[in-house]
Every structure is written in C-alpha cells, then in structure tokens.
Scaffold this motif. Sequence first.
Motif, PDB file in Angstrom:
ATOM      1  N   SER A  59     -14.429   0.221   4.982  1.00 56.67           N
ATOM      2  CA  SER A  59     -13.947  -1.018   5.599  1.00 56.67           C
ATOM      3  C   SER A  59     -12.459  -0.987   5.968  1.00 56.67           C
ATOM      4  CB  SER A  59     -14.187  -2.196   4.643  1.00 56.67           C
ATOM      5  OG  SER A  59     -13.430  -2.038   3.451  1.00 56.67           O
ATOM      6  N   ALA A  60     -11.781   0.117   5.729  1.00 55.78           N
ATOM      7  CA  ALA A  60     -10.341   0.173   5.993  1.00 55.78           C
ATOM      8  C   ALA A  60     -10.049   0.172   7.490  1.00 55.78           C
ATOM      9  CB  ALA A  60      -9.741   1.408   5.336  1.00 55.78           C
ATOM     10  N   ARG A  61      -8.856  -0.336   7.846  1.00 53.10           N
ATOM     11  CA  ARG A  61      -8.463  -0.410   9.258  1.00 53.10           C
ATOM     12  C   ARG A  61      -8.054   0.952   9.816  1.00 53.10           C
ATOM     13  NH1 ARG A  61      -3.763  -4.690   8.649  1.00 53.10           N
ATOM     14  NH2 ARG A  61      -3.365  -3.198   6.959  1.00 53.10           N
ATOM     15  N   ASN A  62      -7.547   1.836   8.945  1.00 51.86           N
ATOM     16  CA  ASN A  62      -7.089   3.142   9.401  1.00 51.86           C
ATOM     17  C   ASN A  62      -7.188   4.139   8.246  1.00 51.86           C
ATOM     18  OD1 ASN A  62      -4.631   2.826   7.770  1.00 51.86           O
ATOM     19  ND2 ASN A  62      -4.006   1.364   9.356  1.00 51.86           N
ATOM     20  N   ALA A  63      -6.894   5.409   8.544  1.00 55.49           N
ATOM     21  CA  ALA A  63      -7.035   6.464   7.538  1.00 55.49           C
ATOM     22  C   ALA A  63      -6.099   6.254   6.354  1.00 55.49           C
ATOM     23  CB  ALA A  63      -6.773   7.826   8.186  1.00 55.49           C
ATOM     24  N   ASN A  64      -4.898   5.766   6.623  1.00 50.78           N
ATOM     25  CA  ASN A  64      -3.933   5.535   5.539  1.00 50.78           C
ATOM     26  C   ASN A  64      -4.468   4.505   4.546  1.00 50.78           C
ATOM     27  OD1 ASN A  64      -0.872   5.751   4.614  1.00 50.78           O
ATOM     28  ND2 ASN A  64      -1.400   3.587   4.604  1.00 50.78           N
ATOM     29  N   ASP A  65      -4.953   3.376   5.079  1.00 51.22           N
ATOM     30  CA  ASP A  65      -5.481   2.325   4.208  1.00 51.22           C
ATOM     31  C   ASP A  65      -6.722   2.806   3.459  1.00 51.22           C
ATOM     32  OD1 ASP A  65      -3.455   0.753   5.104  1.00 51.22           O
ATOM     33  OD2 ASP A  65      -4.713  -0.718   6.134  1.00 51.22           O
ATOM     34  N   ARG A  66      -7.535   3.607   4.125  1.00 52.32           N
ATOM     35  CA  ARG A  66      -8.749   4.088   3.465  1.00 52.32           C
ATOM     36  C   ARG A  66      -8.400   4.955   2.255  1.00 52.32           C
ATOM     37  NH1 ARG A  66     -11.427   8.724   3.572  1.00 52.32           N
ATOM     38  NH2 ARG A  66     -10.198   9.523   5.331  1.00 52.32           N
ATOM     39  N   LEU A  67      -7.471   5.890   2.443  1.00 50.64           N
ATOM     40  CA  LEU A  67      -7.082   6.768   1.330  1.00 50.64           C
ATOM     41  C   LEU A  67      -6.468   5.968   0.187  1.00 50.64           C
ATOM     42  CD1 LEU A  67      -5.552   9.736   3.355  1.00 50.64           C
ATOM     43  CD2 LEU A  67      -7.684   9.766   2.036  1.00 50.64           C
ATOM     44  N   ARG A  68      -5.624   4.997   0.524  1.00 49.67           N
ATOM     45  CA  ARG A  68      -4.994   4.167  -0.514  1.00 49.67           C
ATOM     46  C   ARG A  68      -6.026   3.324  -1.241  1.00 49.67           C
ATOM     47  NH1 ARG A  68      -1.967  -1.037   1.324  1.00 49.67           N
ATOM     48  NH2 ARG A  68      -4.193  -1.493   1.566  1.00 49.67           N
ATOM     49  N   ASN A  69      -6.898   2.657  -0.488  1.00 50.50           N
ATOM     50  CA  ASN A  69      -7.883   1.761  -1.101  1.00 50.50           C
ATOM     51  C   ASN A  69      -8.866   2.508  -1.992  1.00 50.50           C
ATOM     52  OD1 ASN A  69      -6.582  -0.133   0.428  1.00 50.50           O
ATOM     53  ND2 ASN A  69      -8.286  -0.521   1.840  1.00 50.50           N
ATOM     54  N   VAL A  70      -9.311   3.671  -1.522  1.00 56.01           N
ATOM     55  CA  VAL A  70     -10.232   4.477  -2.331  1.00 56.01           C
ATOM     56  C   VAL A  70      -9.544   4.907  -3.623  1.00 56.01           C
ATOM     57  CG1 VAL A  70     -11.474   6.670  -2.460  1.00 56.01           C
ATOM     58  CG2 VAL A  70     -11.645   5.264  -0.407  1.00 56.01           C
ATOM     59  N   CYS A  71      -8.293   5.316  -3.526  1.00 57.52           N
ATOM     60  CA  CYS A  71      -7.549   5.735  -4.718  1.00 57.52           C
ATOM     61  C   CYS A  71      -7.383   4.568  -5.687  1.00 57.52           C
ATOM     62  CB  CYS A  71      -6.190   6.288  -4.311  1.00 57.52           C
ATOM     63  SG  CYS A  71      -5.241   6.957  -5.696  1.00 57.52           S
ATOM     64  N   LEU A  72      -7.009   3.405  -5.183  1.00 59.52           N
ATOM     65  CA  LEU A  72      -6.855   2.225  -6.037  1.00 59.52           C
ATOM     66  C   LEU A  72      -8.139   1.909  -6.791  1.00 59.52           C
ATOM     67  CD1 LEU A  72      -4.845  -0.096  -3.598  1.00 59.52           C
ATOM     68  CD2 LEU A  72      -4.088   0.521  -5.908  1.00 59.52           C
ATOM     69  N   MET A  73      -9.249   1.882  -6.067  1.00 60.65           N
ATOM     70  CA  MET A  73     -10.510   1.477  -6.682  1.00 60.65           C
ATOM     71  C   MET A  73     -11.035   2.544  -7.643  1.00 60.65           C
ATOM     72  SD  MET A  73     -10.948  -1.534  -5.648  1.00 60.65           S
ATOM     73  CE  MET A  73     -12.626  -1.802  -6.205  1.00 60.65           C
ATOM     74  N   GLN A  74     -10.909   3.796  -7.268  1.00 62.06           N
ATOM     75  CA  GLN A  74     -11.377   4.869  -8.155  1.00 62.06           C
ATOM     76  C   GLN A  74     -10.563   4.897  -9.451  1.00 62.06           C
ATOM     77  OE1 GLN A  74     -13.911   6.844  -8.177  1.00 62.06           O
ATOM     78  NE2 GLN A  74     -14.739   6.809  -6.089  1.00 62.06           N
ATOM     79  N   LEU A  75      -9.252   4.741  -9.341  1.00 57.19           N
ATOM     80  CA  LEU A  75      -8.415   4.746 -10.538  1.00 57.19           C
ATOM     81  C   LEU A  75      -8.715   3.550 -11.422  1.00 57.19           C
ATOM     82  CD1 LEU A  75      -4.850   5.852  -9.325  1.00 57.19           C
ATOM     83  CD2 LEU A  75      -6.544   7.196 -10.562  1.00 57.19           C
TER      84      LEU A  75
END
Length: 308
Positions: A125-141
């Motif tokens: 659901s991220a708007r761009n690759a940067n947000d996707r990498l950040r959001n996945v990292c936040l949720m996984q951690l």
Amino acid sequence: MRRWLDAFLEAQAAELDAAENTRLAYARDLIDFADWLERRQQDYTLAMRRDIEAYLVHCDEQGLAKSTRARRLSAIKQLYRFAYEEDWRSDNPAIQIRGPGRDRRLPKTLSTQEVDNLLSAAELSARNANDRLRNVCLMQLLYATGMRVSELVSLPVSAARGDPRMLLIRGKGGRERLVPLSPPARTALSAWIVQRDRNDELAQKKGAPASRFLFPSRGKLGHLTRHRFYTLIKDLAVHGGIDPAKVTPHTLRHAFATHLLANGADLRSIQTLLGHADVSTTEIYTHVLDERLTALVMDHHPLAKNDP
C-alpha cells in the motif's frame, strides 16, 4: 506548591530518567490535587492523610476510572516520599493510603492472520519504494520484537547496523534488553538501512546534519513521531481489511506476547522480551490464553455441548 512541583519533576528527570510523558502525567495529576487543596485553603505542606483520602473520594465522585485514581494516588505518594527525603516534611501523609486498584482489562490482540494482513499491507500500500521499505521495516520490527512504539521510532541507527541477530533496546527507566530478530525482520532492516543511508547522504548534501536515528524525520525530535506511526498503522489496517479500531501500535505488542505464549514460550522469557520490570505485568497474557482455551473446550468438547 509550585516550588515543590518543579523540584519534584526536575528530580524525576535527573535522577530517575523518567520519560517526558511520565513527567507530564505527574504534573497534570499533581496540579489537579494542588487546585483541589487551594479551594480548601490548603497546600502540599499542610495536607494530611484525611485530605488526600478526601481528594480521592472527590475523584471517585467525578466518575474517574480506577486506573486514573490509582495513577493520581501514585503521583501523590511519590511527591510526599520525595518531600520527606528532602526534609520538607517530617512525615509522609500518603504512606499508608491504599489505592483503589486497577480494573484488570484483557489487552486487545490480533490473530496471526490479521498480523499477516498488516505485514502484507505494508508491502503493497505504500506510495513509493522509500515508504514501502520503511513501512515494512517498521512493521516487521514491531511484531518481531514486541517493542513499545516509543522505543521503535527512536531507535538509533547504530543499534541496527551490521545485520544484527539481536537488537539492543533501551526501554523505560533506561533499562536495556536484547531481543532476537526474526529472519524477515532482519531482511527488512537490511533493505531499509541501505535506503535510509542513501536518503541521509542526500540530505547532508543539502546542508542537513547527519541523523543518528533509524527512522529519521525533519521534525524537531529528529525521528518519526509516535503520532505519525499511529496514523500509519491505522492506514495499513484499512488496506489490510482489518477494522482500524482494533489496531494500534500497542496491539502489535500484545500480539507478539500472546502468540509467543500460545506457541509454548514461558512467562519469564516474555517478561524479559517485553521489558516488564515485574512479571505480574506480563501475567495478563495468561488470561488471554485462558479465554481462548475455555472457548476451545466449550466449542469442541463433546461433554460441553448441550443435549438437543
């Protein structure tokens, strides 16, 4: 009373390393007590046990929850203990007062399927690759470690470098703990650090100072705020087809503990991973599991079913 309050809060910050939110809560509670005393021509220096008990009755009559009344009494107790140690008073009028206790509410949690949906939403659901990498990292951690959201957003990047198997977390009261990282969390962390360093390098070329945080932000804190992450996780819930009312950062912490317990982890280990000072705080999760086991028996045991 203002002098007492300022000195007490300063000591909390300097000696006990109390978090800002804790100090603000103490301030609000003690100011309310001070206002109540002033309306009765009283102050901190003269209040007796009967005055503190009368204030608690007043709080009850105002319809305040048990947890709020217990928190206010705790603030008052700590203030008078501090005043006694500083020789501002020769007695401690709050020392023998018993609190109202707290309603033992079961924490809201999520199923493993709902967590999977949230993790998938972070990827899709991220708007761009940067947000996707950040959001996945936040949720996984968050799900892999059961961190408090304040611990997550303020993580120093130095703690996450070198593809760590364990993450050092600094929690309440400055207590540190090591929490193992799952393979998906390590993968997400490695990918985000590459992107984060690239972002930081570009920012420095524009004159910004290097950030020491894993999740940098241009705000005054220098890192992603709890409020921003709260908004983010609500959006992910919507994209994952989950009622957003069920999902908060703390819900993922509860899911972490509940899923560990359901899969055989012992309570002491979960206490260590969550950073609870007292195992009694962790014991609430046994009640979540008890409810599920009871429902399992009632739904599936042949003797639990009513005769037609």
